[in-house]
Write an enzyme that holds these catalytic residues in place. Structure first.
Site: not given
Ligand SMILES: *[C@@H]1O[C@H](CO)[C@@H](O)[C@H](O)[C@H]1NC(C)=O
Ligand SMILES: *[C@@H]1O[C@H](CO)[C@@H](O)[C@H](O)[C@H]1NC(C)=O
Ligand SMILES: *[C@@H]1O[C@H](CO)[C@@H](O)[C@H](O)[C@H]1NC(C)=O
Ligand SMILES: *[C@@H]1O[C@H](CO)[C@@H](O)[C@H](O)[C@H]1NC(C)=O
Ligand SMILES: *[C@@H]1O[C@H](CO)[C@@H](O)[C@H](O)[C@H]1NC(C)=O
Ligand SMILES: *[C@@H]1O[C@H](CO)[C@@H](O)[C@H](O)[C@H]1NC(C)=O
Ligand SMILES: *[C@@H]1O[C@H](CO)[C@@H](O)[C@H](O)[C@H]1NC(C)=O
Ligand SMILES: *[C@@H]1O[C@H](CO)[C@@H](O)[C@H](O)[C@H]1NC(C)=O
Length: 539
Positions: A192, A262, A265, A269, A271, A406, A446
């Site tokens: 950060s 989602d 890819d 899942d 992600i 993030d 983050h």
């Protein structure tokens, strides 16, 4: 058993013994206070031996707000030295050096977070536990607010670059004095603001470090502060027609983002492996006659949402900050950024105490202010210099990473910087790879946490405070990977991240995934078990 032995071998390879075997640790610790007093501008507060397993407590109460704990259990026998170093006649840093008994000959500096002036003791514990002579500083002021910058440019200068640089100069001196020989290798890690500090060193103090691990960096800092303010401008207060509630973000919107993106890819899942491929269309959520208003958005809200996911352009049509990435609507930063009904404190502090003054009404921020703030760029806090040739020439290595979910600092900003370095130096990615590698961590929020395989040794939290050989294996630990790259020339191809069930190692591994270096994209082969890394490749 064999596996365990192999891990142990790895660990001894990168922790090659103890340098200062012949010295008397306890008397060295007794003497360090009087010796350090001769370093220019330096006063020692206290020093003393602290055994491994000590639960230290700290008194910097406002640091709790910056997420810094008020206690820390030490992981190694060490000599702890606390110092006051003046950086001008109006400013100075408070710093600590944690000097482990089992020194590896390595020096390590740690960074800070937000606008904070808080020593990150967990980072010091991690470094000292790994045998680094480790230093950390308060970034020139105490507490989590930016108030100390007001009418104090010297304090701001410390925050921008001088705190880290000073604690490195003084820290290296103390290390040499204490162990009787200088460090062999010098490292940095932070996330950060800490990521920005790492890049500041790479850009402007290339001799400070041999290796830098810079996570989720707050680069393009001036515009980041404006980008924060812009979310309030778009969404407004709870009574505004464009306001979106916390429940709508984490439920309705997050689910709709996943529904649209989602499976790009190939795996459902939760992600989004590469959010750059997600061209999210909020229009699909607009209420139609007869729909339940808790399951849809008004046209005004949908337009606000579209703006949140759009790049930020300046008065002249210039790109100021890239778009927010879809995917992190279920993370804790929604409240501070989108639903608190006021610009997030980083932004209001920045405009109150650096750009203008406390009487400025931050709810009125507009493009004129954003441009003014960018032009002000105090001490070049933008940290966007693309010429890293001096760091490259001294054979320095930098690893950067950024969570793709993030929402506090857009991962796209790190891509922008990477591409800027490539362009400035005229180097294609294959050649940048010689000294700088950027890993995109899918599903990570983050710096830490998130739905993705976010644990890869980037901080003490990411190893659950547990320095096992497995957690320190350079294939799954970004810090030891950096050490291996610098000292053995073995560059990390991927970073192996782990997601534990409920983030609890005792419950077992939910899945693990090798994160790819930019611009490669992690790609599922669409046949194997998606929870094992072997079913994916970097393309
Ligand atoms: C360390 O001390 C704090 C209080 O200062 C306490 O809350 C915490 O549980 C202690 N941790 C351990 C591991 O003993
Ligand atoms: C640190 O040193 C400076 C300069 O010598 C001094 O003004 C300041 O009071 C010191 N701070 C503390 C906390 O002792
Ligand atoms: C000590 O601090 C002063 C500013 O107060 C600075 O000019 C000088 O360079 C510093 N000395 C060293 C050795 O850093
Ligand atoms: C120091 O390292 C040695 C050998 O690696 C190990 O046996 C010992 O436990 C370590 N001591 C401490 C205090 O960490
Ligand atoms: C900052 O905190 C340190 C203790 O960590 C204290 O000694 C110092 O006086 C504080 N400085 C200011 C300006 O409050
Ligand atoms: C609208 O949806 C909410 C939450 O799903 C539900 O509690 C409520 O009963 C629904 N209202 C109607 C009129 O269907
Ligand atoms: C921003 O606000 C200021 C003060 O109200 C005003 O003078 C300026 O024209 C505004 N800029 C834009 C781009 O609206
Ligand atoms: C550390 O990890 C080891 C091996 O996985 C485990 O047995 C141990 O309980 C862990 N310790 C803590 C404090 O989590």
């Amino acid at each position: 058993m064999l596996k365990k032995l192999l891990f142990l071998q790895t660990i001894f390879l990168w922790l090659p013994g103890i340098y200062a075997t012949s010295f008397d640790f306890d008397s060295a610790c007794n003497n360090i206070a009087s010796q350090a007093a001769s370093i220019a501008n330096t006063t020692v507060f206290f020093s003393g031996v602290v055994p491994a397993g000590t639960n230290l407590s700290f008194t910097n109460p406002t640091c709790d707000a910056a997420g810094v704990a008020s206690f820390q259990v030490t992981l190694a026998d060490m000599c702890r030295v606390a110092l006051n170093v003046s950086t001008s006649d109006q400013s100075g840093i408070i710093m600590e050096a944690w000097l482990p008994r089992n020194w590896t000959g390595r020096f390590l500096s740690t960074g800070n977070g937000g606008l904070a002036g808080c020593i990150q003791y967990a980072d010091l514990a991690y470094g000292a536990g790994l045998g680094f002579a480790t230093v950390g500083a308060n970034n020139g002021h105490n507490g989590s607010s930016g108030q100390a910058f007001y009418n104090h440019p010297e304090v701001l200068e410390d925050f921008v670059f001088r705190s880290i640089h000073t604690n490195v100069l003084v820290g290296k001196e103390i290390t040499k004095t204490f162990y009787g020989s200088p460090h062999k290798f010098s490292y940095y890690f932070g996330c950060s603001t800490g990521g920005r500090q790492g890049f500041k060193s790479v850009q402007e103090f290339p001799d400070d470090f041999d290796g830098v691990l810079a996570g989720s960096p707050a680069l393009n800092f001036n515009n980041l502060m404006s980008w924060f303010g812009r979310f309030f401008d778009i969404l407004g207060t709870p009574d505004s027609p464009s306001f979106i509630t916390a429940d709508q973000w984490s439920g309705l919107i997050h689910e709709n983002v996943l529904k649209q993106c989602d499976t790009i890819d190939g795996v459902a899942d939760g992600i989004i492996e590469d959010p750059n491929l997600c061209d999210y269309k909020p229009e699909e959520l607009i209420c139609v006659p007869g729909s339940n208003s808790s399951d849809c958005l008004t046209a005004t809200q949908a337009e606000a949402l579209r703006q949140v996911f759009s790049p930020m352009y300046g008065l002249r049509g210039n790109l100021m900050y890239p778009r927010q990435q879809p995917g992190g609507e279920d993370t804790i930063y929604v409240e501070g950024l989108y639903t608190s009904g006021t610009p997030i404190s980083f932004s209001s502090d920045w405009f109150h105490y650096v750009v203008y003054d406390p009487s400025f009404d931050v709810t009125k921020l507009n493009l004129t202010d954003y441009q003014y703030a960018e032009d002000l760029n105090p001490f070049n806090i933008a940290t966007f210099n693309g010429d890293l040739s001096a760091f490259k020439a001294r054979n320095g290595k930098v690893i950067t990473y950024h969570g793709q979910a993030d929402i506090l600092i857009s991962p796209t900003d790190t891509e922008l910087y990477y591409n800027h370095v490539a362009q400035t130096m005229g180097l294609p990615p294959a050649e940048l790879d010689d000294f700088m590698r950027f890993f995109r961590i899918s599903g990570m929020s983050h710096c830490v946490t998130g739905d993705g395989a976010w644990q890869f040794g980037q901080s003490l939290l990411a190893v659950e405070g547990n320095l096992t050989a497995e957690n320190l294996d350079p294939d799954r630990n970004a810090l030891t990977a950096l050490v291996r790259w610098v000292e053995e020339g073995i560059a990390p191809d991927t970073v192996l991240g782990t997601k534990y069930v409920n983030d609890t190692p005792e419950l077992g591994v939910e899945f693990s995934r090798r994160h790819c270096r930019y611009p490669l994209r992690n790609t599922y082969d669409r046949v194997g078990d998606s929870s094992v890394p072997e079913s994916w490749s970097c393309q």
